[in-house]
Scaffold this active site. Structure first.
Site, short mmCIF file in Angstrom:
data_model
loop_
_atom_site.label_atom_id
_atom_site.label_comp_id
_atom_site.label_asym_id
_atom_site.label_seq_id
_atom_site.Cartn_x
_atom_site.Cartn_y
_atom_site.Cartn_z
N HIS A 2 0.84 -1.20 0.00
CA HIS A 2 0.00 0.00 0.00
C HIS A 2 0.88 1.26 0.00
CE1 HIS A 2 -2.73 -2.91 2.27
NE2 HIS A 2 -3.47 -2.58 1.23
N VAL A 11 4.72 -5.64 -4.33
CA VAL A 11 5.78 -5.59 -3.32
C VAL A 11 5.76 -6.92 -2.56
CG1 VAL A 11 6.64 -4.40 -1.26
CG2 VAL A 11 5.59 -3.10 -3.14
P1 AMP Z 1 -6.43 -3.88 -0.44
O1 AMP Z 1 -6.27 -3.08 0.81
O2 AMP Z 1 -5.97 -5.28 -0.31
O3 AMP Z 1 -7.80 -3.73 -1.06
O4 AMP Z 1 -5.42 -3.24 -1.49
C1 AMP Z 1 -5.44 -1.87 -1.80
C2 AMP Z 1 -4.53 -1.61 -2.98
O5 AMP Z 1 -3.20 -2.03 -2.65
C3 AMP Z 1 -4.93 -2.41 -4.22
O6 AMP Z 1 -4.71 -1.61 -5.38
C4 AMP Z 1 -3.97 -3.57 -4.18
O7 AMP Z 1 -3.73 -4.14 -5.45
C5 AMP Z 1 -2.73 -2.90 -3.64
N1 AMP Z 1 -1.82 -3.91 -3.07
C6 AMP Z 1 -2.14 -4.90 -2.20
N2 AMP Z 1 -1.06 -5.68 -1.95
C7 AMP Z 1 -0.04 -5.17 -2.70
C8 AMP Z 1 1.33 -5.53 -2.89
N3 AMP Z 1 1.87 -6.57 -2.26
N4 AMP Z 1 2.07 -4.78 -3.74
C9 AMP Z 1 1.53 -3.72 -4.39
N5 AMP Z 1 0.25 -3.32 -4.24
C10 AMP Z 1 -0.53 -4.04 -3.42
#
Ligand code: AMP
Length: 281
Positions: free
Chosen positions: A37, A177
């Site tokens: 994030h 990441v």
């Molecule tokens: P979430 O809180 O899981 O809904 O994710 C919020 C945003 O963070 C989304 O655009 C996800 O794709 C991104 N995200 C989650 N995990 C990762 C990661 N490991 N690397 C990069 N972006 C991520």
């Protein structure tokens, strides 16, 4: 950092920022923030005047037997991470504000691409995602929005939605990441016990093995798929939901080699469902 919890306050702030000619960069999240994030926030910081992060665990994207009630939360930790990343506005709406009707009747559907892969295993999931992201776009009024490649299909759904509805928003997708052992960072990794956490590293090992194979010239989708499956099966207790090699845009399964291919994996480790992907150019 300003914290906003009501939709009307967020909308009027967005209006006044736009009147002042400021560009708004937006990172929508469900909280329990990690480096993945934060990488999106940093990118937003570099390329926008004002950075808005939302934290909202969106009920409409969870199925009836999914983890909505136990989804991890850490409000204090999240605030600190946003503050450290230079976020200007943290938007944390209430579910009752976002969905005032007991039975919501307005949804955004991105057809076909929402029904395959994750959408086939999680019916209604992408309807919930497309709906909440459009609502958040209408509230935060961003010029740019940042998403992670980790959720490859989600990015594809959002790009289609933005294009299909002529939303004037620039969508940027940033690389996944990973933890030092290759596991893609995810809020859901916190569900894993020590043993399952160790096993989960096999997902990236499997994808990397296929990438390496492709690097040596073996690029037939069936062979890449079977490489991934073979490596995954080396770790006991990993249940495969799907392994697919797909077109980068339509996400249609490929039967012959293409210049750009996406390898997608979804597995269950104990009760935890994990997804990951790698793009082969
Ligand atoms: P979430 O809180 O899981 O809904 O994710 C919020 C945003 O963070 C989304 O655009 C996800 O794709 C991104 N995200 C989650 N995990 C990762 C990661 N490991 N690397 C990069 N972006 C991520």
């Amino acid at each position: 950092m300003k914290i906003i919890t009501t939709i009307s306050e967020m909308q009027s702030l967005a209006d006044s920022l736009r009147r002042e000619g400021k560009t708004i960069g937006f990172v929508p999240t469900m909280g329990f923030l990690h480096e993945g994030h934060v990488s999106l926030m940093r990118r937003a910081r570099q390329s926008s005047d004002v950075v808005v992060v939302s934290i909202f665990v969106n009920p409409t994207q969870f199925g009836p037997n999914e983890d909505l009630d136990r989804y991890p939360r850490d409000e204090a930790g999240d605030r600190a991470k946003c503050e450290a990343a230079g976020v200007d506005v943290l938007f944390m709406p209430q579910a009752s504000g976002m969905y005032p009707d007991t039975l919501p009747s307005v949804f955004v559907m991105v057809e076909r691409i929402s029904d395959i892969l994750e959408g086939a295993v999680r019916p209604g999931h992408f309807r919930g995602v497309a709906t909440v992201v459009s609502k958040l776009f209408n509230i935060v009024k961003p010029h740019k929005a940042f998403f992670g490649q980790k959720d490859y299909q989600q990015c594809a759904v959002i790009r289609r939605m933005v294009k299909g509805l002529n939303m004037d928003i620039d969508v940027e997708v940033l690389p996944t990441v990973r933890e030092p052992d290759g596991l893609a960072m995810s809020s859901r990794n916190s569900y894993l016990g020590a043993d399952d956490r160790r096993k989960a590293a096999v997902i990236h090992r499997a994808l990397s093995a296929a990438e390496q194979l492709a690097g040596t010239g073996t690029r037939a989708p069936e062979l890449l798929k079977s490489k991934i499956q073979t490596v995954l099966k080396q770790e006991e207790g990993i249940e495969i939901d799907y392994v697919e090699v797909v077109d980068y845009e339509t996400l249609a399964p490929l039967s012959s080699t293409k210049d750009v291919m996406v390898l997608l994996v979804a597995v269950r480790v104990g009760r935890t469902r994990l997804i990951d992907n790698i793009v082969i150019q």
